[in-house]
Design a protein around this motif. Sequence first.
Motif, PDB file in Angstrom:
ATOM      1  N   SER A  61     -10.848 -13.329   0.030  1.00  0.00           N
ATOM      2  CA  SER A  61     -10.767 -13.711  -1.404  1.00  0.00           C
ATOM      3  C   SER A  61      -9.949 -12.748  -2.250  1.00  0.00           C
ATOM      4  CB  SER A  61     -12.164 -13.866  -1.991  1.00  0.00           C
ATOM      5  OG  SER A  61     -12.886 -14.789  -1.229  1.00  0.00           O
ATOM      6  N   PRO A  62     -10.137 -11.445  -2.281  1.00  0.00           N
ATOM      7  CA  PRO A  62     -11.249 -10.696  -1.727  1.00  0.00           C
ATOM      8  C   PRO A  62     -12.427 -10.684  -2.705  1.00  0.00           C
ATOM      9  CG  PRO A  62      -9.724  -9.193  -2.782  1.00  0.00           C
ATOM     10  CD  PRO A  62      -9.165 -10.562  -2.988  1.00  0.00           C
ATOM     11  N   SER A  63     -13.610 -10.567  -2.139  1.00  0.00           N
ATOM     12  CA  SER A  63     -14.803 -10.427  -2.961  1.00  0.00           C
ATOM     13  C   SER A  63     -15.671  -9.367  -2.312  1.00  0.00           C
ATOM     14  CB  SER A  63     -15.528 -11.775  -3.027  1.00  0.00           C
ATOM     15  OG  SER A  63     -16.843 -11.577  -3.473  1.00  0.00           O
ATOM     16  N   ILE A  64     -15.862  -8.267  -3.029  1.00  0.00           N
ATOM     17  CA  ILE A  64     -16.614  -7.144  -2.469  1.00  0.00           C
ATOM     18  C   ILE A  64     -17.679  -6.730  -3.475  1.00  0.00           C
ATOM     19  CG2 ILE A  64     -16.495  -4.732  -1.712  1.00  0.00           C
ATOM     20  CD1 ILE A  64     -13.297  -6.354  -1.439  1.00  0.00           C
ATOM     21  N   LYS A  65     -18.913  -6.773  -3.057  1.00  0.00           N
ATOM     22  CA  LYS A  65     -20.001  -6.386  -3.946  1.00  0.00           C
ATOM     23  C   LYS A  65     -20.937  -5.429  -3.249  1.00  0.00           C
ATOM     24  CE  LYS A  65     -19.869 -10.438  -6.829  1.00  0.00           C
ATOM     25  NZ  LYS A  65     -19.997 -11.887  -6.590  1.00  0.00           N
ATOM     26  N   TRP A  66     -21.119  -4.285  -3.886  1.00  0.00           N
ATOM     27  CA  TRP A  66     -22.048  -3.276  -3.366  1.00  0.00           C
ATOM     28  C   TRP A  66     -23.207  -3.123  -4.331  1.00  0.00           C
ATOM     29  CZ3 TRP A  66     -22.104  -0.717   1.223  1.00  0.00           C
ATOM     30  CH2 TRP A  66     -20.938  -0.743   2.009  1.00  0.00           C
ATOM     31  N   PHE A  67     -24.392  -3.009  -3.774  1.00  0.00           N
ATOM     32  CA  PHE A  67     -25.602  -2.708  -4.554  1.00  0.00           C
ATOM     33  C   PHE A  67     -25.851  -3.741  -5.654  1.00  0.00           C
ATOM     34  CE2 PHE A  67     -23.608   1.411  -3.236  1.00  0.00           C
ATOM     35  CZ  PHE A  67     -24.437   1.634  -2.145  1.00  0.00           C
ATOM     36  N   GLU A  68     -25.645  -4.989  -5.296  1.00  0.00           N
ATOM     37  CA  GLU A  68     -25.835  -6.070  -6.268  1.00  0.00           C
ATOM     38  C   GLU A  68     -27.258  -6.098  -6.799  1.00  0.00           C
ATOM     39  OE1 GLU A  68     -24.166  -9.487  -4.194  1.00  0.00           O
ATOM     40  OE2 GLU A  68     -23.965 -10.416  -6.174  1.00  0.00           O
ATOM     41  N   LEU A  89     -14.189   9.564   7.413  1.00  0.00           N
ATOM     42  CA  LEU A  89     -15.520   9.929   6.936  1.00  0.00           C
ATOM     43  C   LEU A  89     -16.502   8.830   7.342  1.00  0.00           C
ATOM     44  CD1 LEU A  89     -14.752  11.340   3.380  1.00  0.00           C
ATOM     45  CD2 LEU A  89     -15.033  12.556   5.543  1.00  0.00           C
ATOM     46  N   PRO A  90     -17.791   9.144   7.350  1.00  0.00           N
ATOM     47  CA  PRO A  90     -18.769   8.114   7.662  1.00  0.00           C
ATOM     48  C   PRO A  90     -18.555   6.864   6.808  1.00  0.00           C
ATOM     49  CG  PRO A  90     -19.832  10.249   7.577  1.00  0.00           C
ATOM     50  CD  PRO A  90     -18.402  10.466   7.152  1.00  0.00           C
ATOM     51  N   GLY A  91     -18.679   5.726   7.432  1.00  0.00           N
ATOM     52  CA  GLY A  91     -18.533   4.465   6.707  1.00  0.00           C
ATOM     53  C   GLY A  91     -17.124   3.920   6.683  1.00  0.00           C
ATOM     54  N   ILE A  92     -16.161   4.735   7.126  1.00  0.00           N
ATOM     55  CA  ILE A  92     -14.758   4.307   7.048  1.00  0.00           C
ATOM     56  C   ILE A  92     -14.266   3.896   8.432  1.00  0.00           C
ATOM     57  CG2 ILE A  92     -12.409   5.020   6.397  1.00  0.00           C
ATOM     58  CD1 ILE A  92     -14.608   4.750   4.119  1.00  0.00           C
ATOM     59  N   PHE A 121     -13.398  -2.537   7.313  1.00  0.00           N
ATOM     60  CA  PHE A 121     -14.730  -2.806   6.773  1.00  0.00           C
ATOM     61  C   PHE A 121     -14.810  -2.199   5.368  1.00  0.00           C
ATOM     62  CE2 PHE A 121     -19.324  -2.499   6.328  1.00  0.00           C
ATOM     63  CZ  PHE A 121     -19.747  -3.682   6.909  1.00  0.00           C
ATOM     64  N   PRO A 122     -15.520  -2.860   4.457  1.00  0.00           N
ATOM     65  CA  PRO A 122     -15.570  -2.314   3.094  1.00  0.00           C
ATOM     66  C   PRO A 122     -16.338  -0.995   2.989  1.00  0.00           C
ATOM     67  CG  PRO A 122     -16.892  -4.327   3.265  1.00  0.00           C
ATOM     68  CD  PRO A 122     -16.214  -4.156   4.570  1.00  0.00           C
ATOM     69  N   TRP A 123     -16.039  -0.227   1.962  1.00  0.00           N
ATOM     70  CA  TRP A 123     -16.767   1.010   1.647  1.00  0.00           C
ATOM     71  C   TRP A 123     -17.031   0.952   0.140  1.00  0.00           C
ATOM     72  CZ3 TRP A 123     -11.771   0.114   2.450  1.00  0.00           C
ATOM     73  CH2 TRP A 123     -10.846   0.548   1.496  1.00  0.00           C
ATOM     74  N   THR A 137      -1.369  -9.115   3.815  1.00  0.00           N
ATOM     75  CA  THR A 137      -0.402  -8.712   4.835  1.00  0.00           C
ATOM     76  C   THR A 137      -1.005  -8.928   6.220  1.00  0.00           C
ATOM     77  OG1 THR A 137       0.183  -6.977   3.272  1.00  0.00           O
ATOM     78  CG2 THR A 137       1.232  -6.880   5.439  1.00  0.00           C
ATOM     79  N   TYR A 138      -2.240  -8.491   6.373  1.00  0.00           N
ATOM     80  CA  TYR A 138      -2.947  -8.659   7.644  1.00  0.00           C
ATOM     81  C   TYR A 138      -4.294  -9.297   7.370  1.00  0.00           C
ATOM     82  CZ  TYR A 138       0.557  -5.175   8.783  1.00  0.00           C
ATOM     83  OH  TYR A 138       1.739  -4.502   8.926  1.00  0.00           O
ATOM     84  N   GLN A 139      -4.601 -10.305   8.160  1.00  0.00           N
ATOM     85  CA  GLN A 139      -5.831 -11.050   7.931  1.00  0.00           C
ATOM     86  C   GLN A 139      -7.078 -10.195   8.117  1.00  0.00           C
ATOM     87  OE1 GLN A 139      -6.159 -14.499  10.376  1.00  0.00           O
ATOM     88  NE2 GLN A 139      -6.785 -15.781   8.660  1.00  0.00           N
ATOM     89  N   ASN A 140      -7.949 -10.298   7.119  1.00  0.00           N
ATOM     90  CA  ASN A 140      -9.242  -9.606   7.173  1.00  0.00           C
ATOM     91  C   ASN A 140      -9.158  -8.090   7.252  1.00  0.00           C
ATOM     92  OD1 ASN A 140     -11.200 -11.583   6.817  1.00  0.00           O
ATOM     93  ND2 ASN A 140     -10.767 -12.369   8.870  1.00  0.00           N
ATOM     94  N   LEU A 141      -8.041  -7.560   6.776  1.00  0.00           N
ATOM     95  CA  LEU A 141      -7.906  -6.108   6.734  1.00  0.00           C
ATOM     96  C   LEU A 141      -7.437  -5.683   5.347  1.00  0.00           C
ATOM     97  CD1 LEU A 141      -5.958  -5.412  10.071  1.00  0.00           C
ATOM     98  CD2 LEU A 141      -8.428  -5.156   9.678  1.00  0.00           C
ATOM     99  N   TYR A 142      -7.882  -4.501   4.933  1.00  0.00           N
ATOM    100  CA  TYR A 142      -7.303  -3.879   3.738  1.00  0.00           C
ATOM    101  C   TYR A 142      -6.098  -3.084   4.203  1.00  0.00           C
ATOM    102  CZ  TYR A 142      -6.443  -0.267   0.265  1.00  0.00           C
ATOM    103  OH  TYR A 142      -5.821   0.577  -0.615  1.00  0.00           O
ATOM    104  N   PHE A 143      -4.924  -3.382   3.669  1.00  0.00           N
ATOM    105  CA  PHE A 143      -3.703  -2.685   4.082  1.00  0.00           C
ATOM    106  C   PHE A 143      -3.398  -1.565   3.091  1.00  0.00           C
ATOM    107  CE2 PHE A 143       1.161  -2.781   4.189  1.00  0.00           C
ATOM    108  CZ  PHE A 143       1.203  -1.786   5.160  1.00  0.00           C
ATOM    109  N   THR A 144      -3.226  -0.356   3.653  1.00  0.00           N
ATOM    110  CA  THR A 144      -3.062   0.826   2.799  1.00  0.00           C
ATOM    111  C   THR A 144      -1.634   1.044   2.308  1.00  0.00           C
ATOM    112  OG1 THR A 144      -2.510   2.237   4.669  1.00  0.00           O
ATOM    113  CG2 THR A 144      -4.863   2.001   4.137  1.00  0.00           C
ATOM    114  N   GLY A 145      -0.668   0.493   3.042  1.00  0.00           N
ATOM    115  CA  GLY A 145       0.731   0.785   2.707  1.00  0.00           C
ATOM    116  C   GLY A 145       1.236   2.050   3.395  1.00  0.00           C
ATOM    117  N   ASP A 146       0.360   2.727   4.160  1.00  0.00           N
ATOM    118  CA  ASP A 146       0.759   3.968   4.826  1.00  0.00           C
ATOM    119  C   ASP A 146       0.976   3.765   6.326  1.00  0.00           C
ATOM    120  OD1 ASP A 146       0.877   6.041   2.878  1.00  0.00           O
ATOM    121  OD2 ASP A 146      -1.293   5.905   2.669  1.00  0.00           O
ATOM    122  N   GLY A 147       1.909   4.537   6.851  1.00  0.00           N
ATOM    123  CA  GLY A 147       2.091   4.621   8.288  1.00  0.00           C
ATOM    124  C   GLY A 147       1.236   5.753   8.813  1.00  0.00           C
ATOM    125  N   CYS A 148       0.862   5.674  10.076  1.00  0.00           N
ATOM    126  CA  CYS A 148      -0.108   6.643  10.558  1.00  0.00           C
ATOM    127  C   CYS A 148       0.016   6.844  12.062  1.00  0.00           C
ATOM    128  CB  CYS A 148      -1.499   6.128  10.212  1.00  0.00           C
ATOM    129  SG  CYS A 148      -2.846   7.198  10.666  1.00  0.00           S
TER     130      CYS A 148
END
Length: 631
Positions: A47-54, A423-426, A451-453, A474-485
């Motif tokens: 979508s994206p739709s991200i909700k934490w601690f609703e 880091l944990p969660g990432i 995965f969301p954080w 850009t990529y399905q179901n992924l958050y794209f950072t714009g960085d090479g790694c």
Amino acid sequence: MQINTFEEYQETYQKSINQPEEFWAGIASNFLWKKKWDNVLSWDFASPSIKWFEGAKLNITENCLDRHLAEKGDTPAIVWEPNDPEKESITLTYRVLHEQVCRFANVLKKNGVQKGDRVCIYMPMVPELAVAVLACARIGAVHSVVFGGFSAKSIADRINDAACKVVVTADGAFRGNKQIQLKEVIDDALIGCPTIEKVIVLTHTRTPVSMLKGRDCWWEDEIKLVDSNCPAEEMNAEDMLFILYTSGSTGKPKGVVHTCGGYMVYAGYTFSNVFNYQPGEVYFCTADIGWITGHSYIVYGPLSQGATTLMFEGIPTYPNASRFWDIVEKHQVNILYTAPTAIRSLMGFGTAPVQGKDLSSLRVLGSVGEPINEEAWHWFDEEIGKKNCPIVDTWWQTETGGIMISPIAFVTPTKPSFATLPLPGIQPILVDEQGKEIEGNGVNGNLCIKFPWPGMLRTTYGDHERCRLTYFSTYQNLYFTGDGCLRDEDGYYRITGRVDDVINVSGHRIGTAEVENAINMHAGVIESAVVGYPHDVKGQGIFAFVIYPGLSKDEDLTRKDILQTVTRIIGAIAKPDKILFVSGLPKTRSGKIMRRILRKVAEGDTSNLGDISTLLDPAVVQEIIDKSKQL
Ligand code: WTA
């Protein structure tokens, strides 16, 4: 919340991946909520739709201020070091900061600001900037801080995009031996900003400013008219906390939106862990609050943990290149978080400015904003850390809200110029151009997060589709950072730089399209193309190829005119380092500029330009190469 051994990190990391909701709920329980959440996470990257601690209710300022009052009321919250070392530094205890924030929150209310309204903040690095930020959060207003180096037009664009109601500014700012007339810039900006009703002006440089009747008022007068009792507004976890504009590869800068609950948890958790902050320590982040680093790691992260955060108004080289080290000595700084560009520029002065300075208080060093080259890493380690302080090379972005891939001080074995481990969660993932996962170690790819954080952006202000397109399409179901790694043989991550048309100049993100648009506004310019190139101090410099048919004999004057235009349109930070006048640009038959070729020319590496046969007019390439040699 703090992780103390590498084994503990590995266990925590596994848990955070296997049971992310439980993991984050556990972390979140270290914060103060007016009401607990009903649901830890719901998400959908499409979508994206991200909700934490609703369902949770909170106010971030109660976490940053009120909850520390009982035990830490007299502990310094903010220590301020002025531009001029001869002037007194200022300490605001948690009690005093709380009082000032409440008072200024009442000033905002008195000037018509309500929950949900947007407030633009354009201020020098003074304690009142942090006060203004927190005062917005106190009453549920959304702050949009604009860095002091942006032009009137950039400010106007940002104000209009968010339809801000109020501006908080100052007469001026000191930067080294310069003064910046902030109010004057705001006055110019506001000519084109119909939504602004009030401007609140702090006295700082005490330079003459025009004060418009009915619109402009003085900070100092206003705070006398209100009391210091301001209950914190009850916010939903997913209510907007702030907007921060950042550059992308296309179009105008976009307003990255962060929300109250998740951002707070993420900024606080990462601050406490990455820097291993201990009670009573003095923590100094040299960033400006105009950037995300200042938001998360000068204001919200440290204050949420009851830390003492040092704010510095000036620059590393004023009055001389010892300034940072003098500050470390004077305030007995324990944790120093700075940028590779600052390190490289100070390295240029040799070791003399460090000599005789007592840096023994330092325990942890941090780096942020751009890749740190090995030479700078070692200099930082040896000359500043005396080989006794872990360096945390923290990779993250405006959009991520907080640090993502980084060593944890005293926990993660470091490696020069590696951001090391997530880091944990990432959950980082490397993909190829087609979006296929690149597995295993010793590989290179485009960096995505799968995965969301809690600290991630939720939208781009006023244009959710743009958020989707930029980061999630850009990529399905992924958050794209714009960085090479690179992920090396040990599974360690090294960020290699942007793979899109964003340049990172001294740790400032600048879109090539933005600079091109600015250059093209200059009368006489037909077209331009901008690329980044390696720069010894800035990391990347800006190289502009410009088509300017009526060029006079005095090319240099025209260059200066163009720089002036860019300064007017964006700000001095976006001025090209090099301008090359050319008669054509290398374009494909479909009219696309082949930036790959221009990047090579800008790097001075024209030996292997690759296949240029698809160019509309391959001859322009030779002309560009020849001219570039004369520059
Ligand atoms: C770059 C700043 C290498 C990267 C917090 C990212 C880095 C962009 C690092 C975000 C690092 C940031 N090593 N590169 N430790 N940290 N970057 O939004 O290209 O101003 O995408 O956030 O800076 O810049 P931004």
